[in-house]
Enzyme design. Structure first.
Site, PDB file in Angstrom:
ATOM      1  N   ASP A  15       0.814  -1.214   0.000  1.00  0.00           N
ATOM      2  CA  ASP A  15       0.000   0.000   0.000  1.00  0.00           C
ATOM      3  C   ASP A  15       0.853   1.273   0.000  1.00  0.00           C
ATOM      4  O   ASP A  15       0.645   2.171   0.816  1.00  0.00           O
ATOM      5  CB  ASP A  15      -0.934   0.018   1.213  1.00  0.00           C
ATOM      6  CG  ASP A  15      -1.749  -1.247   1.354  1.00  0.00           C
ATOM      7  OD1 ASP A  15      -2.174  -1.783   0.320  1.00  0.00           O
ATOM      8  OD2 ASP A  15      -1.965  -1.697   2.494  1.00  0.00           O
ATOM      9  N   GLU A 174     -11.365   1.093  -3.696  1.00  0.00           N
ATOM     10  CA  GLU A 174     -10.628   1.481  -2.486  1.00  0.00           C
ATOM     11  C   GLU A 174      -9.391   2.276  -2.877  1.00  0.00           C
ATOM     12  O   GLU A 174      -9.180   2.601  -4.043  1.00  0.00           O
ATOM     13  CB  GLU A 174     -10.249   0.235  -1.680  1.00  0.00           C
ATOM     14  CG  GLU A 174      -9.424  -0.777  -2.439  1.00  0.00           C
ATOM     15  CD  GLU A 174      -9.279  -2.106  -1.720  1.00  0.00           C
ATOM     16  OE1 GLU A 174      -9.829  -2.253  -0.619  1.00  0.00           O
ATOM     17  OE2 GLU A 174      -8.621  -3.006  -2.269  1.00  0.00           O
TER      18      GLU A 174
END
Length: 508
Positions: A15, A174
């Site tokens: 991420d 997301e």
């Protein structure tokens, strides 16, 4: 034309989010149940990264009490605005979205302010009029991206959250990131879930809140259904370099075997970005990235290579590669009790518990590598144990350890694979000192022990398959750690487990 290799940050560093301050670049990644949280890296060329520290390094910033495996810290965003660095992230275990700031990314970061908004994967966007937009993913498979306006100092919402885009049709929209480029607002997402269907999509509009129109060429990055050694690419962030070029960082995995399995975790990759005539970004080559990339990079700026792969535990604090499992219990570890040694005081918390054992570990970052340590430990009570673990989570791990069982001091090799837990091999051991090691290749771990007086001699005690620690088997969002640990078998205090040194040697 220069060349670089992906991943630019190998091992469990997922991420990624990146920002630029002048000619310096800063990157943060998720850390889940490990403490300290949110590792932060620095680069001058986007290719070579060195770790500066951690954004969340105090209990007042990060509570991980009883965090489940793959709980804790999700998906941070880092931004630079008017001389300050801001990081927002989500502690899914407790507290929700938090926001911290610092004038020095290598220094101390503020205590958090908390932001009340649904979802995960928070993003910060500073508009030119001073408005601060806060966007999050709903965390559900079929909803979208929430956005509100917040007060930067207090974290208070100034508007109610509204869904601004529900993505291009993939599940789990997301990882939102909002940008203003050439007078147009771009909203970039990850979709498809953070598995083999992962992808990056993008939309644009005339205001920060939309309405947004999706790119006709979506997804702009995906390796789904492609024959590539890199899979599951997604969760990207854009940055414009100081020479005007554009780049994206993203996560990806490097699976091995058939069917595909990955155990190093989701890693950080880098890809060049071009803008087409229609004003849309194109990542990599045809929406794919390679292990070896030929591109017009910034002038390469490698940091000095660390030639000593041994940690002698002589520093005042653990080296930056080390992490605890959740918040360490006070008194469970020390670098001062016996100078030049790491001391662990065993607890009645084991590696099988979603808790905070006496543990200090570092990521496995290379398929082929060797880890070794010299342990001094006199197990006095039944079940007292200390050793070296290869750990994915509390249900999937291997150990080689010195323990007391049946009244005897023995070395053991144990597997914990889901509901199966078994000591596979054991041998008597008379001494208090032993060298414990593990050597890895892409498919197997080989566990060894040796006499400290005969440092070149090793005896194999057990073997374990890498595939059994892979995410596809063990679940979760993390990667394998090599850890030093100690356990007390009774309520009586166990003898301290002391580690003289630890080696991590890449063999790739």
């Amino acid at each position: 034309m220069a060349a670089y290799r992906n991943p630019v940050i190998p091992g469990f560093y997922p991420d990624p989010s990146v920002c630029r301050a002048g000619e310096d670049y800063y990157l943060v990644t998720s850390s889940f149940e490990y403490f300290p949280g949110v590792p932060i890296f620095h680069s001058r060329d986007l290719v070579h990264w060195r770790q500066l520290g951690y954004v969340l390094n105090r209990p007042s910033q990060l509570r991980l009490d009883k965090a489940r495996s793959s709980g804790g810290i999700y998906a941070p965003t880092i931004r630079y605005h008017q001389g300050k660095f801001y990081v927002t992230t989500t502690n899914v275990t407790g507290g929700g979205h938090l926001l911290v700031h610092s004038g020095d990314p290598a220094g101390e970061w503020s205590d958090p302010v908390w932001i009340d908004q649904p979802g995960i994967d928070p993003d910060l966007f500073f508009d030119e009029d001073g408005t601060v937009y806060f966007s999050t993913a709903s965390g559900q498979a079929e909803t979208g991206i929430y956005q509100s306006v917040i007060d930067l100092k207090t974290g208070k919402r100034l508007t109610e959250p509204q869904i601004i885009w529900d993505g291009s049709g993939g599940k789990h929209p997301e990882a939102p990131h909002l940008y203003k480029i050439g007078g147009t607002y771009y909203l970039m997402l990850a979709e498809g879930g953070t598995e083999y269907g992962h992808m990056v999509t993008i939309a644009r509009g005339g205001s920060p809140s939309g309405p947004f129109a999706g790119c006709p060429g979506n997804p702009i990055l995906s390796h789904r259904s492609k024959a590539s050694p890199i899979q599951a690419t997604g969760h990207a962030d854009l940055v414009q370099a100081h020479d005007g070029s554009w780049w994206a960082v993203c996560l990806g995995i490097r699976p091995v075997g058939y069917p595909n399995r990955h155990h190093l975790g989701r890693e950080t990759f880098l890809a060049p970005v071009k803008w087409n005539e229609q004003g849309w970004p194109e990542i990599g080559e045809g929406g794919m990235i390679a292990e070896k990339v030929e591109a017009d990079t910034l002038p390469l700026h490698p940091w000095s290579e660390q030639t000593n792969h041994r940690d002698d535990f002589t520093a005042a604090a653990p080296e930056l590669t080390w992490n605890f499992l959740r918040n360490p219990r006070p008194g469970s570890w020390s670098l001062e009790e016996r100078p030049g040694w790491l001391t662990l005081h065993g607890l009645q918390v084991t590696l099988d518990d979603e808790d905070a054992p006496a543990f200090l570990g570092r990521r496995q970052q290379h398929f082929a590598c060797r880890a070794e340590t010299l342990l001094e430990f006199p197990p006095a009570h039944e079940g007292d144990e200390a050793g070296l673990t290869v750990l994915m989570n509390h249900r999937f791990h291997y150990e080689i350890a010195l323990t007391r069982t049946g009244g005897e001091r023995v070395l053991i090799f144990r597997r914990r694979l889901g509901s199966l837990r078994k000591v596979e091999h054991s041998v008597p051991w008379a001494g208090e000192r032993v060298i414990l090691g593990v050597q890895a290749d892409a498919e197997n771990y080989v566990f060894t022990y040796g006499h400290p007086e005969r440092e070149e001699e090793r005896t194999i005690l057990g073997r374990g398959e890498c595939i059994m620690l892979a995410t596809e088997v063990a679940g979760g969002f993390t990667g394998v750690f090599f850890g030093l640990y100690a356990v007390s078998g009774t309520s009586a205090p166990a003898a301290p487990a002391r580690f003289d040194w630890f080696d991590y040697i890449p063999l790739d």
